[in-house]
Write a protein that holds these residues in place. Structure first.
Motif, PDB file in Angstrom:
ATOM      1  N   GLY A   1       5.052   5.737 -17.097  1.00 12.25           N
ATOM      2  CA  GLY A   1       5.560   5.803 -15.729  1.00 12.25           C
ATOM      3  C   GLY A   1       6.647   6.818 -15.488  1.00 12.25           C
ATOM      4  N   HIS A   2       6.925   7.700 -16.477  1.00 13.37           N
ATOM      5  CA  HIS A   2       7.979   8.706 -16.273  1.00 13.37           C
ATOM      6  C   HIS A   2       7.459   9.888 -15.469  1.00 13.37           C
TER       7      HIS A   2
ATOM      8  N   ARG B   1      11.967   5.232  -6.895  1.00 12.33           N
ATOM      9  CA  ARG B   1      10.500   5.143  -6.905  1.00 12.33           C
ATOM     10  C   ARG B   1      10.082   3.765  -6.429  1.00 12.33           C
TER      11      ARG B   1
ATOM     12  N   ARG C   1       7.656   2.961   6.965  1.00 10.00           N
ATOM     13  CA  ARG C   1       6.612   3.994   7.070  1.00 10.00           C
ATOM     14  C   ARG C   1       5.784   3.805   8.340  1.00 10.00           C
TER      15      ARG C   1
ATOM     16  N   ASP D   1      -6.562   3.137  -6.164  1.00  7.70           N
ATOM     17  CA  ASP D   1      -6.481   2.105  -5.130  1.00  7.70           C
ATOM     18  C   ASP D   1      -6.609   2.772  -3.749  1.00  7.70           C
TER      19      ASP D   1
ATOM     20  N   PRO E   1      -1.333  11.846  -5.903  1.00  5.19           N
ATOM     21  CA  PRO E   1      -0.192  11.271  -6.636  1.00  5.19           C
ATOM     22  C   PRO E   1      -0.592  10.037  -7.451  1.00  5.19           C
ATOM     23  N   ALA E   2      -1.478   9.198  -6.894  1.00  4.11           N
ATOM     24  CA  ALA E   2      -1.894   8.001  -7.640  1.00  4.11           C
ATOM     25  C   ALA E   2      -2.754   8.377  -8.847  1.00  4.11           C
TER      26      ALA E   2
ATOM     27  N   TRP F   1       4.231  16.259   2.684  1.00  4.73           N
ATOM     28  CA  TRP F   1       3.581  15.576   1.570  1.00  4.73           C
ATOM     29  C   TRP F   1       4.599  14.935   0.634  1.00  4.73           C
TER      30      TRP F   1
ATOM     31  N   VAL G   1       3.961   9.872 -19.608  1.00  2.26           N
ATOM     32  CA  VAL G   1       3.317   9.798 -18.287  1.00  2.26           C
ATOM     33  C   VAL G   1       2.780   8.387 -18.043  1.00  2.26           C
TER      34      VAL G   1
ATOM     35  N   VAL H   1       2.493   4.539  -2.167  1.00  6.14           N
ATOM     36  CA  VAL H   1       2.058   5.367  -3.303  1.00  6.14           C
ATOM     37  C   VAL H   1       3.058   5.134  -4.434  1.00  6.14           C
TER      38      VAL H   1
ATOM     39  N   ARG I   1       4.027   6.150  -7.429  1.00 13.65           N
ATOM     40  CA  ARG I   1       4.827   7.073  -8.238  1.00 13.65           C
ATOM     41  C   ARG I   1       5.813   7.879  -7.397  1.00 13.65           C
TER      42      ARG I   1
ATOM     43  N   PHE J   1      -3.711  14.499  -0.491  1.00 15.79           N
ATOM     44  CA  PHE J   1      -2.582  15.078  -1.221  1.00 15.79           C
ATOM     45  C   PHE J   1      -1.373  14.140  -1.286  1.00 15.79           C
ATOM     46  N   CYS J   2      -1.284  13.189  -0.332  1.00 20.28           N
ATOM     47  CA  CYS J   2      -0.126  12.288  -0.324  1.00 20.28           C
ATOM     48  C   CYS J   2      -0.383  11.003  -1.083  1.00 20.28           C
ATOM     49  N   ALA J   3      -1.581  10.487  -0.973  1.00 18.32           N
ATOM     50  CA  ALA J   3      -1.843   9.158  -1.523  1.00 18.32           C
ATOM     51  C   ALA J   3      -2.783   9.191  -2.724  1.00 18.32           C
TER      52      ALA J   3
ATOM     53  N   HIS K   1       5.636  10.208   4.751  1.00 20.22           N
ATOM     54  CA  HIS K   1       4.173  10.233   4.988  1.00 20.22           C
ATOM     55  C   HIS K   1       3.818   9.653   6.354  1.00 20.22           C
TER      56      HIS K   1
ATOM     57  N   ASN L   1       0.802  -1.227   0.000  1.00 18.05           N
ATOM     58  CA  ASN L   1       0.000   0.000   0.000  1.00 18.05           C
ATOM     59  C   ASN L   1       0.831   1.272   0.000  1.00 18.05           C
TER      60      ASN L   1
ATOM     61  N   SER M   1      -2.425  11.176 -10.483  1.00 14.61           N
ATOM     62  CA  SER M   1      -1.749  12.213 -11.281  1.00 14.61           C
ATOM     63  C   SER M   1      -1.622  11.870 -12.769  1.00 14.61           C
ATOM     64  N   PRO M   2      -1.393  10.594 -13.163  1.00 18.59           N
ATOM     65  CA  PRO M   2      -1.364  10.343 -14.619  1.00 18.59           C
ATOM     66  C   PRO M   2      -2.682  10.737 -15.285  1.00 18.59           C
TER      67      PRO M   2
ATOM     68  N   PRO N   1      -3.336   2.723  -0.152  1.00 21.66           N
ATOM     69  CA  PRO N   1      -2.381   3.675   0.436  1.00 21.66           C
ATOM     70  C   PRO N   1      -3.053   4.686   1.375  1.00 21.66           C
TER      71      PRO N   1
END
Lengths: 263, 269
Positions: free
Chosen positions: B268-269, A162, A178, B168, B192-193, A133, B265, A110, A112, B187-189, A121, A108, B195-196, B171
């Motif tokens: 995965g870049h 990553r 974490r 998902d 970002p997930a 963040w 993107v 993140v 990317r 904003f953290c999980a 986090h 679980n 974002s693509p 996270p």
């Protein structure tokens, strides 16, 4: 011999300590179906490592969710650090959870983000806000703690990688870092090695148990691997048929004698 | 050897639709025929119009390069409108998406308000927004940029919210189990997930904005659209052809850049 009989006759009874977690007459059910389990009572002392075992559907994960306050019990109560979860408002529950680390079966993380960002986090419960963040924005203290946590699980060199480029075992170790970075007093883990191959699973459990032991935190983990339970827990709590079927020390216990939990 | 002989009949390749499905298909076809009829769809009229089209092309070519410098300036203005409007709109859409996505943040009342705002932004056409903003801030590219921003906020707001709902949940739940605040987990999980999807949606919005900004010029909201309208009204077809080719070039460049970025993107870049 039944598991209950094994519990009473052969294993060393559990000695009382300062209680971090108390489960009293707990029952849980989903919707209006039959209870997953009922009448479950046990306590976990400060610094203890407890394995929660039982067959699929025995209610291990549901019990863990009750302990985290994600599932409201149908009956009974859960107290963590002496506080009854059912009496807490959402803000108080969140506050209480900040003293708890959690590792899931799937890491679980993140995907990317870097390993270091994911570990940073873990500091958010005690230090909320945009600075934690991302590791790039994080205060120096957060970054230092996160790197130290990664170092403890042997992944300091992977800090800026990553997490979607890491192996399953490495990802799970990042998840452990974490969970532990904020130095929780209680660590809960739901089959932390189940998604890994046997070798990686052994490594991860070894690292996990050692790091938790070093921090002095209380550990409760579910597992199907009786070898892991016997090697890394001081106590085993077993569920069978929706009831607590076993609560005993692991000293002198052998895996073969626990098969009854899976009958 | 096992007996593989079938005793049950071979199932039909296609099943007959149920009476209800049959009525639905028939209704769909009837609506299509009604629409074609209502819009005066006529192949004979199209055939009659082809010589006029050929006449336009013959008069438009070769395109006139006489006004290329001023047209280029208008094209750059169109591009600026698209970039500024898309960026502002995408930024506005992030909080809208957070509040309108199910299971993220806010009370039911706030969710409804946010979803309603996104729906209004999305359903009112950009041309109508342009007319409104021309009244509000006067003729020129600023009105067009505002129209694009609002249209983009509606477009991105909806897709960003859907992307956030689809990520998902693991996270975010793992962080919540440790007492992390909801806003931090978003904003953290979650973001970002997602974002693509955010990036690809924004790129689609940019491509859409480039095309929109041409049309918005027709109602005085700046950009090269106004030049195109003037050229067509003046029967200056060679200049109109130049404008059309410039717009085509800009759209192709933006789409190629978008495709390249999207691929990077999604890889995965």
């Amino acid at each position: 011999m039944t598991v209950a009989a094994v519990r009473l006759a052969e294993f060393e009874p559990v000695a009382p300590r300062t209680v971090d977690l108390a489960v009293d007459g707990l029952a849980a059910c989903y919707a209006k179906r039959d209870p997953v389990f009922s009448g479950v009572s046990f306590t976990v002392g400060r610094g203890e490592a407890v394995a929660l075992v039982g067959a699929n559907g025995a209610g291990k994960s549901t019990l863990l969710k009750c302990l985290m306050g994600f599932v409201s019990p149908a009956d009974g109560k859960v107290s963590i650090f002496g506080r009854d979860l059912s009496s807490l408002k959402s803000g108080e529950l969140r506050q209480l959870r900040s003293g708890v680390g959690f590792v899931a079966q799937k890491h679980n993380l993140v995907p990317r983000l870097t390993a270091l960002s994911n570990v940073v986090h873990g500091m958010l419960a005690t230090s909320s806000g945009p600075r934690n963040w991302l590791q790039a924005l994080a205060p120096a203290e957060s970054r230092r703690c996160a790197l130290a946590a990664l170092d403890r699980v042997g992944l300091a060199d992977f800090a800026l990688r990553r997490v979607d480029s890491l192996s399953g075992g490495q990802s799970q170790r990042v998840a452990i870092a974490r969970a532990l970075v904020a130095e929780p007093r209680l660590v809960l883990a739901d089959e932390p090695a189940a998604s890994l191959d046997p070798t990686a699973g052994e490594e991860v459990m070894e690292v996990f148990a050692r790091v938790v032991r070093d921090t002095g935190a209380t550990l409760i983990f579910t597992t199907h691997n009786l070898g892991h339970a016997l090697a890394h827990a001081e106590r085993i709590v077993g569920l069978r048929g929706g009831k607590l079927a076993l609560d005993a020390h692991t000293r002198g216990m052998v895996a073969a004698r626990l098969r009854g939990l899976y009958d | 050897m096992t007996d593989r002989t079938r005793t049950s009949p071979v199932p039909a390749r296609l099943e007959w639709p149920s009476p209800l499905a049959f009525i639905a298909y028939a209704l769909g076809i009837a609506v299509l025929v009604w629409s074609l009829d209502g819009t005066g769809w006529s192949l004979s009229e199209l055939a009659t119009g082809l010589p006029a089209l050929a006449d336009f092309f013959s008069r438009a070519f070769p395109p006139s390069l006489e006004r290329l410098p001023s047209l280029s300036t208008a094209l750059v203005e169109t591009f600026q409108m698209a970039i500024a409007g898309t960026t502002v709109g995408a930024l506005i859409s992030v909080p809208l998406a957070i509040f309108s996505a199910r299971g993220q943040l806010g009370t039911r009342w706030i969710n409804t308000l946010a979803r309603g705002t996104v729906a209004v932004f999305r359903t009112v056409p950009d041309l109508v927004w342009a007319l409104i903003f021309v009244i509000a801030v006067g003729l020129g590219p600023f009105a067009g940029t505002l129209a694009i921003a609002v249209d983009t906020a509606g477009f991105c707001g909806r897709f960003f919210a859907e992307a956030m709902e689809d990520v998902d949940k693991g996270p975010a739940e793992a962080l919540q189990a440790q007492g992390v605040r909801r806003i931090d987990t978003i904003f953290c999980a979650v973001i970002p997930a997602a974002s693509p999807a955010f990036i690809t949606t924004t790129l689609f919005a940019l491509e859409k904005a480039v095309r929109s900004s041409v049309v918005l010029g027709l109602v005085g909201a700046g950009g090269i659209g106004l030049e195109l309208k003037v050229a067509m009204d003046m029967f200056d077809y060679p200049t109109a052809a130049t404008i059309i080719l410039l717009i085509f070039g800009l759209v192709v460049i933006i789409e190629q850049a978008g495709n390249y970025t999207r691929k990077r993107v999604l890889d995965g870049h």
